[in-house]
Design an enzyme around this catalytic site. Structure first.
Site, short mmCIF file in Angstrom:
data_model
loop_
_atom_site.label_atom_id
_atom_site.label_comp_id
_atom_site.label_asym_id
_atom_site.label_seq_id
_atom_site.Cartn_x
_atom_site.Cartn_y
_atom_site.Cartn_z
N MET A 78 0.70 -1.16 -0.06
CA MET A 78 -0.07 0.12 0.27
C MET A 78 0.84 1.18 -0.01
O MET A 78 2.07 0.78 0.17
CB MET A 78 -0.57 -0.10 1.65
N HIS A 79 0.15 2.01 -0.17
CA HIS A 79 0.75 3.59 0.14
C HIS A 79 1.69 4.14 -0.68
O HIS A 79 2.09 5.50 -1.27
CB HIS A 79 1.50 3.85 1.89
N ASP A 237 -2.69 -5.50 0.75
CA ASP A 237 -2.43 -5.86 1.02
C ASP A 237 -2.68 -6.49 2.04
O ASP A 237 -3.15 -8.05 2.20
CB ASP A 237 -0.68 -6.55 0.81
#
Length: 489
Positions: A78-79, A237
């Site tokens: 992520m991110h 995830d």
């Protein structure tokens, strides 16, 4: 029919092939480089992700009837900030979730814009790993690159784009950008203005189990699959791992011991804790979840074993560990700074409590226990919201250790359910693909039919009491060390 789950991780991509009954047909893993241009920075090339994904798909489908492939979906780190120009070319390497360069921008968002406003707009506050602070960093430090942006994407969504030609994301992954109004499941106009970006730069947002398109004909031909194969939006995830472990519906829990560590609590109703110590995100099943995320979990053990001790034989080192709950050595697992619940990119790892009779096994044990204690920190926040759990699922590389599972069960005083498949995000992604193709009516339906519990690690009252005492000591260490962390930076 067959479904492909793609878990785009930090160290590599794992591809899983699942049949309609949830049986795993094949698994392939492909690695790619991770770059550290400066201390505390972490980057990867999106092109590497795509190249290894395509290579992995080719290997995954060897010796199977490729005409049976019906769907593809994703779980992804992520991110990470992926930026494309007007020709959809990658502008610069992706800035990853564990990159800490945006500390000043994070402080600006939290202290100048204000945590209350951020929580109102997005249900979360700023963390250095989130995407919005990275955008502000880019705007300040690489203005030429910022000026070229026409699309802002997340890691797994870049793979979806390359497969389909569609700019897309999903609600769970978008929740971690600090650009998304989690409660409304829509982009936040206020945050776009704060970051100086246009909403048109952001991808269309789907539920995780919705199809976003089909595989492009030229890619389908190269892989030997039909160009009618559906591609589902997928999930971040941790949300994908929750699907893969059956952590869907209300008040269910999953602990992930991967590179990072998470405690993930699913909920039918939207909720936020008063200090925003836990992330409040949309879930891949169509509802919501709370999540505590620590930046270093199984990676702590890997660092200790590989780089310090110099061994790959993790099991033999754990066999030397004896008296659980009686270790006087403590480990603060903050090798990359920390997120939940401390939100401090300056936090650092610490061993404390060693004496002349301390042996290596004590320090190995402290590493395993330190990760469990840090997960307990987030569990305590959930308890303060009135959430009381009795059990949790577990997944991730660290979950392969029976000793670590026992430690987690007793430190958190939870029954730890071990599922038949520990493939987490890849399995969850394949399940989302099956829902997108209509093989199941909902994420909860496929989870109920596919996920099987094969063992439960029970907490032991005597050991729980010992760890209660140890945890009381552990939780005093961080606030004591915090001024030093800020001093040494």
């Amino acid at each position: 029919m067959l479904y492909i789950g793609i878990d785009l991780g930090t160290s590599g991509v794992k591809l899983l092939l699942m049949d309609v009954h949830g049986k795993i047909v094949n698994i392939v893993t492909k690695d790619y480089p991770l770059y550290f241009p400066q201390p505390g920075w972490a980057e990867q090339r999106p092109e590497d992700w795509y190249e290894q994904t395509i290579a992995g798909m080719g290997e995954l489908l060897q010796n199977v009837d490729r005409r049976q492939v019906a769907g593809v979906s994703f779980g992804g780190q992520m991110h990470g900030l992926v930026i494309l120009d007007q020709e959809d070319k990658v502008i610069r390497p992706a800035i990853l979730w564990n990159d800490g360069r945006a500390a000043e921008e994070t402080a600006y968002l939290n202290n100048v814009i204000g945590k209350e406003k951020l929580s109102e707009y997005t249900a979360n506050i700023a963390f250095a790993g989130f995407t919005a602070p990275k955008i502000l960093w880019l705007k300040k430090n690489e203005p030429d690159n910022f000026a070229r942006i026409r699309k802002i994407m997340l890691p797994k969504d870049y793979i979806a784009y390359r497969l389909t030609g569609v700019h897309c994301t999903d609600v769970s992954d978008a929740s971690g950008m600090l650009l998304f109004d989690v409660k409304r499941r829509a982009w936040s106009k206020e945050m776009c203005e704060i970051c100086g970006i246009q909403e048109s730069w952001l991808a269309a947002c789907y539920e995780s189990y919705e199809a976003v398109g089909t595989v492009l004909p030229e890619i389908a031909q190269g892989l030997g699959i039909s160009d009618s194969v559906k591609v589902a939006a997928g999930a971040g995830d941790n949300a994908a791992a929750a699907v893969g472990t059956g952590t869907v519906g209300d008040n269910q829990c999953n602990i992930s011991l991967g590179t990072s560590g998470t405690i993930f609590i699913s909920a039918k109703q939207f909720g936020v804790d008063c200090n925003n110590a836990l992330h409040s995100f949309a879930h891949a099943d169509g509802s919501f979840h709370l999540m505590g995320c620590m930046l270093s979990a199984a990676s702590c053990n890997k660092w200790w074993m590989d780089d310090i001790i110099g061994t790959k034989d993790y099991e033999s080192q754990q066999k030397e560990i004896g008296n659980l709950g009686e270790n006087h050595v403590y480990f603060m697992p903050y090798l990359m700074g920390e997120r939940s619940p401390h939100n401090n990119p300056n936090a650092r790892a610490v061993f404390i409590g060693m004496t002349l009779d301390t042996v290596r096994a004590d320090m190995t044990q402290a590493v395993l226990e330190g990760v469990a204690f840090a997960l307990r920190d987030s569990l305590e926040v959930a308890k303060s919201l009135g959430i009381h759990l009795k059990r949790t699922k577990i997944c991730g590389g660290g979950a392969k250790s029976s000793l670590w599972k026992k430690i987690v069960a007793n430190v958190l005083n939870l029954q730890v359910d071990v599922i038949e498949s520990e493939e987490g995000p890849a399995m969850g992604a394949a399940m989302l693909a099956a829902v997108a193709c209509g093989a199941y009516g909902s994420v909860e339906e496929i989870a109920a039919k596919v996920v099987k519990i094969v063992d439960t690690v029970e907490p032991e009252p005597e050991l729980v009491a010992k760890y209660e005492e140890r945890y009381a000591q552990f939780k005093e260490i961080y606030p004591t060390c915090r001024p030093l962390f800020d001093l040494i930076g």
